[in-house]
Design a protein around this motif. Structure first.
Motif, short mmCIF file in Angstrom:
data_model
loop_
_atom_site.label_atom_id
_atom_site.label_comp_id
_atom_site.label_asym_id
_atom_site.label_seq_id
_atom_site.Cartn_x
_atom_site.Cartn_y
_atom_site.Cartn_z
N MET A 1 0.84 -1.25 0.23
CA MET A 1 0.34 0.10 -0.16
C MET A 1 0.87 1.35 -0.01
O MET A 1 0.52 2.29 -0.84
CB MET A 1 -0.94 0.16 1.16
N LEU A 2 1.83 1.10 0.94
CA LEU A 2 2.90 2.41 1.03
C LEU A 2 3.51 2.67 -0.40
O LEU A 2 3.80 3.59 -0.86
CB LEU A 2 3.71 2.41 1.97
N ALA B 1 3.57 5.80 -2.87
CA ALA B 1 4.76 6.52 -3.65
C ALA B 1 4.73 6.30 -5.09
O ALA B 1 4.91 7.53 -5.63
CB ALA B 1 5.92 5.79 -3.17
N ALA B 2 4.36 5.29 -5.86
CA ALA B 2 4.31 5.24 -7.21
C ALA B 2 3.18 6.45 -7.80
O ALA B 2 3.48 7.01 -8.82
CB ALA B 2 3.94 3.89 -7.74
N MET C 1 3.11 1.43 -10.56
CA MET C 1 1.58 1.51 -9.96
C MET C 1 1.16 0.33 -10.38
O MET C 1 0.37 -0.01 -9.75
CB MET C 1 1.30 2.75 -10.46
N SER C 2 1.19 -0.09 -11.73
CA SER C 2 0.38 -1.27 -12.07
C SER C 2 0.88 -2.50 -11.60
O SER C 2 0.18 -3.47 -11.03
CB SER C 2 0.64 -1.38 -13.84
N VAL C 3 2.24 -2.56 -11.45
CA VAL C 3 2.69 -3.96 -10.89
C VAL C 3 2.23 -3.89 -9.33
O VAL C 3 1.53 -5.10 -8.91
CB VAL C 3 4.26 -3.97 -10.84
N VAL C 4 2.15 -3.06 -8.46
CA VAL C 4 1.63 -3.00 -7.17
C VAL C 4 0.22 -3.35 -7.33
O VAL C 4 -0.20 -4.04 -6.53
CB VAL C 4 2.16 -1.83 -6.53
N ALA C 5 -0.40 -2.67 -8.19
CA ALA C 5 -1.88 -2.88 -8.05
C ALA C 5 -2.32 -4.17 -8.42
O ALA C 5 -3.17 -4.81 -8.12
CB ALA C 5 -2.56 -1.78 -9.20
N ILE D 1 -8.76 6.97 -6.74
CA ILE D 1 -7.64 7.80 -7.42
C ILE D 1 -6.92 7.21 -8.50
O ILE D 1 -6.34 7.91 -9.56
CB ILE D 1 -6.53 8.02 -6.39
N MET D 2 -6.75 5.63 -8.66
CA MET D 2 -5.77 5.40 -9.59
C MET D 2 -6.47 5.65 -11.02
O MET D 2 -5.87 6.03 -11.96
CB MET D 2 -5.60 3.99 -9.49
#
Length: 489
Positions: free
Chosen positions: A61-62, A66-67, A87-91, A199-200
């Motif tokens: 989440m953090l 950051a991304a 952002m996409s990888v973490v999502a 937000i994304m």
């Protein structure tokens, strides 16, 4: 507002060719604050929502935060792609957090594949810009393109813009790139859905706006963006009404509202951009609150299907109030941010001859708000509403459109604690009052954002522009009339 900041990473400043700027102009800083607030709300909610939470969830989440903030601030095309991919990888990892379930794997793979295709197209467009200008900075590439193409872009610049924006349109879940969104929302943990819808999706719209005004302003038309935005607004609203699964219903409403945000950007004027800023702030807060309320329902009843939940929400007054007020905000009740966004954007749209924008936005607001209001009536009031009282089909897969949901929490709470109720209440209050933000600073920020010369001066020369734009005025007879029509419908 008066002191935008620019930081050059590694000390490589303008003119070196390798400098990477992070620029915090007023709209970018405001969007980063919204991102941080939603992340805080999601983490606070998950404190009690997950009985046994692994540290990997907090780390992801953090890293996601950051991304997203880096993507908002970056002034470099390639690094925007890097943060976009991070952002996409973490999502993707957050979507598949419950990887032991087949439906979760299916939703995560759908998300990952579609996002990857969009990223490849964006990278191709960036390569075209670099091949033409020899620059990757937004400000320097914009100056070079404007000097090299004159008043109108050639085919290569147009193709570069289309390719770059395709990846951002995938992130914004615009038609026809929207297929991943509902599946991802259905299987992702509810606190994650707050960031996805809140937000994304909006960051995809922001990416298009920043790329256009910093690099391609007045060089390429935005008509195609307007067509896709209108299609998303209509299709998302219609599909929203057809859903029984609450998380999918909210996901389709996000597609519809993303379409309206795209129309605000496609209008191509600072006034419309100011309306879009109002709308984005209001939508982020309200949609985040609604997903948190859906999470409370899922924890208490192990289902988010309205046919399973008929009348079972009577003992949850705060959650019920969240759905009711959230529905009214989606319809544009004053003084919500969605009301202000509708009103200001409609006024700007009429100036450029978009007479159809008002009925389109009223219809989209009425349909999405009506679908959420139906959830409140059926679940919290026990009111029969169409086929919602029919029993859900047995044996439906988890994360599907009906049937029992696999629990996201091992322990069902006897009562919803305040740490799970407070974030939704605070977000809902913020969305309801967002329309009271002063119109002068927002209009000034929109004019700075939409001025390619002002952005280049800030990034390259440290020059801060102080425009004196007419303040955004949401409280107009036409804006109030449109809100009344949407609420009545």
């Amino acid at each position: 507002r008066d002191s935008p900041q620019v930081v050059w990473l590694g000390g490589w400043g303008p003119g070196t060719g390798v400098g990477i700027p992070l620029a915090a102009d007023p709209l970018a800083a405001g969007l980063a604050c919204v991102t941080a607030a939603l992340t805080l709300a999601a983490l606070a909610f998950s404190w009690r929502y997950f009985a046994e939470i692994q540290a990997i969830f907090h780390a992801l989440m953090l890293l996601f935060l950051a991304a997203m903030c880096a993507f908002v601030y970056t002034g470099d095309l390639f690094d925007a792609f890097v943060f976009f991919e991070l952002m996409s990888v973490v999502a993707f990892a957050l979507t598949g957090y419950r990887s032991e379930e087949p439906s979760t794997v299916h939703g995560a793979l759908n998300f990952g594949i579609v996002q990857s295709i969009g990223a490849y197209l964006t990278l191709t467009g960036i390569a075209l810009v670099y091949g033409r200008t020899g620059e990757l900075g937004l400000a320097t590439a914009g100056k070079s393109l404007a000097a090299g193409t004159g008043a109108h872009a050639d085919a290569l610049a147009t193709a570069a813009f289309v390719l770059i924006c395709t990846g951002y349109l995938v992130k914004a879940a615009a038609v026809p790139f929207h297929f991943w969104l509902a599946d991802a929302h259905a299987v992702a943990p509810t606190p994650v859905c707050v960031l996805f819808s809140g937000i994304m999706i909006e960051l995809g719209v922001y990416g298009i706006a920043r790329t256009y005004w910093a690099v391609f302003a007045d060089l390429v038309p935005l008509r195609a963006i307007a067509v896709l935005g209108a299609a998303a607004a209509v299709l998302g609203a219609v599909m929203c009404v057809l859903q029984h699964h609450i998380k999918r219903l909210l996901a389709y409403s996000t597609i519809s509202h993303s379409g309206l945000l795209l129309l605000g950007v496609a209008a191509g004027t600072p006034e419309a951009l100011a309306g879009t800023a109002y709308y984005l702030a209001g939508h982020a807060a309200v949609k985040g609150a609604l997903f948190l309320a859906a999470g409370a329902l899922l924890n208490r009843h192990q289902s988010v299907d309205t046919r399973d939940l008929h009348g079972r929400g009577r003992g949850m007054p705060v959650t019920g109030a969240t759905f009711l007020i959230g529905a009214l905000c989606l319809a544009g009740v004053p003084p919500s941010g969605l009301f202000a966004g509708h009103s200001v954007t409609e006024h700007a749209a009429l100036k450029i001859g978009w007479w159809w924008f008002m009925p389109l936005s009223v219809a989209a607001a009425a349909l999405t708000a009506g679908a959420v209001l139906r959830v409140w009536l059926v679940v919290f009031r026990g009111t029969p509403a169409g086929g919602d009282t029919a029993p859900a089909p047995s044996g439906a897969p988890a994360g599907g459109q009906s049937g029992q949901e696999d629990p996201e929490t091992p322990v069902k709470l006897r009562s919803i604690p305040w740490i799970m109720l407070a974030p939704a209440a605070v977000l809902l209050a913020a969305g309801l009052l967002a329309g009271l933000m002063p119109g002068g600073p927002i209009a000034d920020a929109a004019h700075v954002f939409a001025d390619r010369g002002a952005y280049a001066g800030l990034v390259l020369d440290g020059h801060v522009t102080h425009p004196h734009a007419p303040p955004a005025a949401p409280w107009t007879p036409s804006g109030l009339g449109a809100a009344a029509a949407a609420l009545l419908l």
